[in-house]
Write an enzyme that holds these catalytic residues in place. Structure first.
Site, short mmCIF file in Angstrom:
data_model
loop_
_atom_site.label_atom_id
_atom_site.label_comp_id
_atom_site.label_asym_id
_atom_site.label_seq_id
_atom_site.Cartn_x
_atom_site.Cartn_y
_atom_site.Cartn_z
CG HIS A 102 -12.31 -64.15 -58.37
ND1 HIS A 102 -12.82 -65.42 -58.26
CD2 HIS A 102 -11.02 -64.30 -58.76
CE1 HIS A 102 -11.89 -66.32 -58.54
NE2 HIS A 102 -10.77 -65.66 -58.84
CE LYS A 119 -6.72 -27.64 -66.58
NZ LYS A 119 -5.57 -27.70 -67.51
CD GLU A 152 -6.00 -34.44 -71.12
OE1 GLU A 152 -4.76 -34.59 -71.26
OE2 GLU A 152 -6.51 -33.91 -70.13
#
Ligand SMILES: O=P(O)(O)OC[C@H]1O[C@](O)(CO)[C@@H](O)[C@@H]1O
Length: 406
Positions: free
Chosen positions: A282, A392, A261
Site C-alpha cells: 500500500h 570519522k 558496505e
C-alpha cells in the site's frame, strides 16, 4: 528449513538460464573457497567453534544491554528481534541520537543488567560515547551489582576494559565486523538473552554444507549472487528485500550493511532496501510495478507463523470466508509475486519453515556466503570499508573543536 525459488527471475525474460550458466561463477566459487580454507576470511570457521561454555557466566540478568554500531550489533538485533519480537529486557544502544539513547537509559535498571560494550576496533565514536554515558551512571551506584563485558580487539575501549579489569572477549581478526554475528559479537549477548546459540550455529552449518556445492542450481547463495550480479549489469541495481514476516525487519538493517558496505566499492554496488509485506503493498508496490525497472525483489515468507488462528469474515460482497489468518498474508505475497512477474519485475523467494534460531542462522549465513561470492564476481575486496574513514576523521576534528564551546 529454508527454500530458495528463483524461476521468476528467469521467467521475467531479461536473463535466461544460459546467461546464468555463462557467468564465470566457477571461478568465483573456487576463489571464495580458497579464501575460506586458507583463513584469509574467517566467517566460515567461526560457525564450527565448539567452545560455547565460555559464555556460561553471562546468563541470569534481568536486562541485557548491548552498546555497538554496525556489524557489532546489527546481527544480534536481527536474530533476537526475529526470535523474540515482543520480549522486553533487551536494550540495543546503536546510535548517537540523544532522544533514543537517553530515553532508553531513563528506564533502565543498570544494577539488574549485563552490559556489552562491543567494538572490534575499540575506537568507534558512538560506542565510546554511549559507554561513557553508562559509565557515568554506574559511578553513581553504590555497590554496582550489574556486569560489564567488553568484546573488542583493541583501541581505546580495550584500554578502558583493561584499566577497569572488565572481562574481554576478542573477535577473530579475519572476520570483518559485518560478518561477525557468529562470533562472540552476536553469540555472547544472544546467549545472555536466552537464545539457543547452538541451534543458530547448527542452522549456519547446515547452510554451509548446502553452499559447499559448485552446482549453481543447488547453491542458493551462489545462484542468488549471480542473479543479482546479472541484473545489476542490466541496470537493475536496487535489491529489495520484501519480507512478509514483520519480525525480520531488523534482518533488513543487517542486510543493508552487509550488502552496502561489502559491495559498494570502485563504482560498483547494489542498493539494499527493505520492505515489509503486506503493508508496503500500500506504499511501494506502485513504484515496484509501474516505476523505474531498476529493482530485483526478494520475497521472504514463513511456511508457519508462530501465532495463527481460524477466522470467518464477510468479503466485500457479504459472502462468508473461513480461513486461517495466515492464509491472508500468504495470499497477498503470492498475488504480489504474480503481479510483479506479470509486469516484468524480476523476483526470487526465500521461504523459511518458521522463524527460529536454526532458520535465522541459516538465513544470515546464506547471505554471508552470497556476498562472499559477489565480491569475487565483481573482483572487489568485500571485507573492508575504506571510504567510511574520511567522515570519522572530519567528525573527530569537529568534536574536538566544538568541545571548547561547552
Ligand atoms: O566494531 P567496530 O570497530 O566498532 O566498527 C563498527 C562498524 O563501523 C564500521 O567500521 C564502519 O564505520 C563497520 O564496518 C563496523 O561494523
Amino acid at each position: 528449513m529454508l527454500n530458495y525459488y528463483y524461476e521468476n527471475a528467469l521467467k521475467v525474460g531479461e536473463i535466461k538460464l544460459k546467461d546464468v550458466e555463462n557467468v564465470n561463477f566457477t571461478n568465483a566459487y573456487s576463489n571464495l573457497m580458497e579464501k575460506l580454507e586458507n583463513g584469509d576470511v574467517g566467517f566460515r570457521e567461526v560457525i564450527y567453534e565448539e567452545d560455547i561454555e565460555k559464555y556460561e557466566s553471562l546468563r541470569g540478568f534481568k536486562n541485557v544491554v548491548v552498546i555497538g554500531m554496525g556489524g557489532s550489533i546489527l546481527g544480534t538485533v536481527a536474530i533476537y528481534r526475529a526470535i523474540s519480537p515482543f520480549e522486553n529486557g533487551a536494550y540495543f544502544i546503536d546510535n548517537s541520537d540523544p532522544e533514543k539513547t537517553l530515553s532508553l537509559l531513563k528506564n533502565l535498571d543498570l544494577n539488574e543488567s549485563i552490559i556489552y560494550v562491543i567494538s572490534k576496533s575499540g575506537n568507534t565514536l558512538e560506542t565510546l560515547v554511549n559507554y561513557y554515558l553508562i559509565k557515568k551512571r554506574i559511578e553513581k551506584i553504590n555497590n554496582f551489582k550489574g556486569k560489564i563485558v567488553f568484546i573488542t580487539n583493541g583501541g581505546k575501549l580495550k584500554r578502558e576494559a583493561e584499566k577497569n579489569n572488565y572481562p574481554i572477549y576478542s573477535i577473530p581478526e579475519n572476520v570483518p565486523g559485518r560478518f561477525s554475528v557468529f562470533t562472540s559479537v552476536g553469540l555472547a549477548p544472544l546467549y545472555s538473552l536466552g537464545v539457543n546459540i547452538s541451534e543458530i550455529l547448527e542452522g549456519a552449518r547446515e547452510m554451509d554444507k548446502t553452499c559447499q556445492n559448485d552446482d549453481i542450481f543447488e547453491n542458493p547463495a551462489l545462484l542468488n549472487g549471480v542473479i543479482h550480479y546479472l541484473y545489476d549489469n542490466l541496470g537493475k541495481d536496487i535489491s529489495v528485500i520484501m519480507s512478509y514476516v514483520e519480525s525480520l525487519k531488523y534482518f533488513g538493517g543487517w542486510y543493508k550493511q552487509l550488502i552496502g558496505e561489502s559491495l559498494g566499492k570502485n563504482g560498483y554496488g547494489i542498493t539494499p532496501l527493505l520492505s515489509i509485506g503486506a503493508k508496503d503493498q500500500h506504499s511501494l508496490l506502485q513504484l515496484y510495478i509501474d516505476g523505474k525497472k531498476d529493482k530485483v525483489i526478494t520475497f521472504m515468507i514463513a511456511e508457519k507463523y508462530r501465532l495463527d488462528e481460524n477466522i470467518a469474515f464477510e468479503d466485500v460482497n457479504d459472502e462468508e470466508i473461513v480461513c486461517k489468518y495466515s492464509d491472508i498474508i500468504k495470499s497477498q505475497q503470492k498475488a504480489t509475486e504474480i503481479s510483479l512477474t506479470n509486469n516484468g519485475v524480476p523476483n526470487v523467494r526465500i521461504t523459511i519453515d518458521e522463524v527460529n534460531e536454526k532458520t535465522m542462522g541459516a538465513l544470515l549465513y546464506m547471505y554471508e556466503m552470497q556476498v562472499g561470492f559477489m565480491g569475487e564476481l565483481y573482483n572487489i575486496n568485500a571485507y573492508n570499508q575504506p571510504a567510511v574513514e574520511e567522515e570519522k576523521r572530519i567528525c573527530w576534528d569537529l568534536i574536538k573543536s566544538s568541545k571548547k564551546q561547552i
